[in-house]
Design an enzyme around this catalytic site. Structure first.
Site, PDB file in Angstrom:
ATOM      1  CD  GLU A 143      24.193 -67.428  11.437  1.00  0.00           C
ATOM      2  OE1 GLU A 143      23.244 -67.056  10.725  1.00  0.00           O
ATOM      3  OE2 GLU A 143      24.890 -66.631  12.094  1.00  0.00           O
TER       4      GLU A 143
ATOM      5  CB  ALA B 204      28.628 -62.543   6.679  1.00  0.00           C
TER       6      ALA B 204
ATOM      7  CG  HIS C 282      23.082 -68.911   6.563  1.00  0.00           C
ATOM      8  ND1 HIS C 282      23.611 -67.918   5.775  1.00  0.00           N
ATOM      9  CD2 HIS C 282      22.986 -68.399   7.813  1.00  0.00           C
ATOM     10  CE1 HIS C 282      23.836 -66.838   6.523  1.00  0.00           C
ATOM     11  NE2 HIS C 282      23.457 -67.107   7.756  1.00  0.00           N
TER      12      HIS C 282
ATOM     13  CG  HIS D 227      19.064 -64.743   9.787  1.00  0.00           C
ATOM     14  ND1 HIS D 227      19.063 -65.512   8.644  1.00  0.00           N
ATOM     15  CD2 HIS D 227      20.354 -64.685  10.194  1.00  0.00           C
ATOM     16  CE1 HIS D 227      20.286 -65.891   8.377  1.00  0.00           C
ATOM     17  NE2 HIS D 227      21.091 -65.422   9.304  1.00  0.00           N
TER      18      HIS D 227
ATOM     19  CG  ASP E  39      18.561 -54.495  10.960  1.00  0.00           C
ATOM     20  OD1 ASP E  39      17.653 -54.830  10.173  1.00  0.00           O
ATOM     21  OD2 ASP E  39      19.769 -54.743  10.744  1.00  0.00           O
ATOM     22  N   GLY E  40      15.499 -52.523  10.314  1.00  0.00           N
ATOM     23  CA  GLY E  40      15.245 -51.630   9.208  1.00  0.00           C
ATOM     24  C   GLY E  40      16.163 -51.846   8.021  1.00  0.00           C
TER      25      GLY E  40
ATOM     26  CG  HIS F 191      19.151 -58.126   8.601  1.00  0.00           C
ATOM     27  ND1 HIS F 191      19.961 -57.179   9.169  1.00  0.00           N
ATOM     28  CD2 HIS F 191      19.897 -59.261   8.511  1.00  0.00           C
ATOM     29  CE1 HIS F 191      21.149 -57.720   9.425  1.00  0.00           C
ATOM     30  NE2 HIS F 191      21.129 -58.971   9.020  1.00  0.00           N
TER      31      HIS F 191
ATOM     32  CG  ASP G 266      22.560 -61.887  12.522  1.00  0.00           C
ATOM     33  OD1 ASP G 266      23.455 -62.599  13.013  1.00  0.00           O
ATOM     34  OD2 ASP G 266      22.378 -61.778  11.298  1.00  0.00           O
TER      35      ASP G 266
END
Length: 380
Positions: free
Chosen positions: A122, A133, A188, A209, A241-242, A244, A267
């Site tokens: 990535e 990040a 990205h 993602h 995950d609630g 992202h 991730d």
């Protein structure tokens, strides 16, 4: 050695039924309905689902794959295995080419040992405008020559690379990845709709993602999300995950792509299974507060920096938040990501002939047991 698991609610691609299964030499040999034909290990009516397949994971248990440290990698794999992930791809983040090559070579050893299912780059061929990040100072334009050097370091174990389609050299690098059996993923990226379509036509087959680190949907400027969702050749990763992505947007993506083109990922970074605190993600510092990982400083301070998610939580959320059936949840956490990796003929479903990679779940969908290659990691 033959083992029978009896008194189970077996979750198969066809549905859920009361039944049993037999395992021999690490493989499922029979899946039956009703009462088992002989004595066996009773699961007490618990669910049996296929072991989870995570194709995008940076770490956990306080460790990080980008360090290339074998001990850390082993702890990461063990942590996620306890949460039901029996097939795991190690994701690296943007770093210097030398550091990437060193980490790749070290992780390739663990792929050869069977601990990992492959390596995912990535970065560094991603957009500065959407780097999240990743250290923007280390980002580079895609290069076929450099990519070949990284492939050589991976000794056949590089599985996926995330690329921003709009960058100079991106399409050639995507073609090179596809020619070498490496999954090209788009993400990205600051690409528009047309640039994203060009990346898909060049051979990209995964959306890294979806929604995160890319332009958002627009009714006049649809951007990459529309291009990735509408193309039947593309599998979309989603971080459930609630944090992202809002559940409504997850449901929207699922309705567009369906179970066959949706792969839930973690991730995850070092804090998964390790609690709040300060951690590293490649060269960057990350603070984790209330389970949410964000960059601590620098130009991207405050940006989401991976997750603390495990796949069992993603599975439960798929059922409870997204409204998926158990077979659908098993597909997006096991069968579809296995297909992305080219492994669906070996794993990803509770079917005769597949590897005995299994997760035993309670009525509340909590992990009660995990089996990998026919051996219990956690015995129910």
């Amino acid at each position: 050695m033959t083992m029978t698991l009896a008194d189970a609610r077996v979750v198969t691609p066809e549905g859920v039924h009361d039944g049993w299964l037999t395992i021999e030499d690490g493989r499922i040999t029979h899946v039956g309905r009703g009462t088992a034909p002989g004595p066996g290990h009773s699961l007490g009516g618990r669910y049996v689902v296929p072991g989870f397949v995570d194709i995008h994971n940076h770490g956990g248990a306080g460790g990080s794959f980008p360090t290339g440290d074998a001990g850390e990698a082993s702890r990461i794999a063990a942590l996620h295995a306890r949460h039901g992930t029996t097939t795991l791809v190690a994701s690296l983040v943007t770093a210097s080419l030398g550091n990437l090559a060193r980490a790749t070579s070290a992780l390739a050893d663990l792929c050869e040992d069977g601990l990992l299912a492959g390596i995912h780059f990535e970065g560094p061929y991603i957009s500065k405008a959407r780097c999240g990040a990743h250290d923007p100072a280390l980002l580079r334009e895609p290069s076929v020559r450099e990519f070949r050097e990284l492939l050589a370091a991976g000794r056949g174990h590089v599985r996926m690379i995330t690329i921003a389609a709009e960058l100079p050299g991106a399409l050639d690098t995507i073609r090179e990845a596809a020619a070498n059996g490496v999954i090209a993923a788009l993400g990205h990226s600051d690409a528009d709709y047309g640039q994203t379509v060009a990346g898909i036509e060049a051979g990209a087959r995964v959306a890294t993602h979806l929604y995160n680190a890319m332009p958002q949907l627009g009714h006049r400027d649809p951007g990459p999300i529309a291009a990735l969702l509408e193309d039947e050749r593309v599998t979309v990763e989603l971080v459930n995950d609630g944090v992202h992505v809002h559940p409504a947007m997850l449901r929207l993506a699922y309705r567009a792509a369906g179970a066959g083109r949706t792969a839930l990922i973690t991730d995850a970074m070092a804090a998964a299974g390790a609690g709040d605190g300060s951690y590293g993600l490649g060269p960057l510092k990350v603070d984790v507060v209330d389970g949410v990982a964000r960059l601590a400083d620098g130009p991207g301070a405050g940006s989401i920096a991976g997750s603390t998610l495990t796949m069992d939580v993603a599975f439960r959320r798929a059922v409870h938040e997204l409204g998926l059936s158990l077979p659908e949840a098993a597909e997006v956490t096991s069968r579809t990501p296995a297909r992305v990796l080219g492994l669906a003929d070996r794993l990803g479903s509770v079917s005769a002939g597949r590897q005995a990679d299994l997760v035993v779940l309670t009525d509340g969908l909590e992990v009660a047991g995990v089996m990998r290659h026919g051996t219990w990691i956690t015995e129910p």
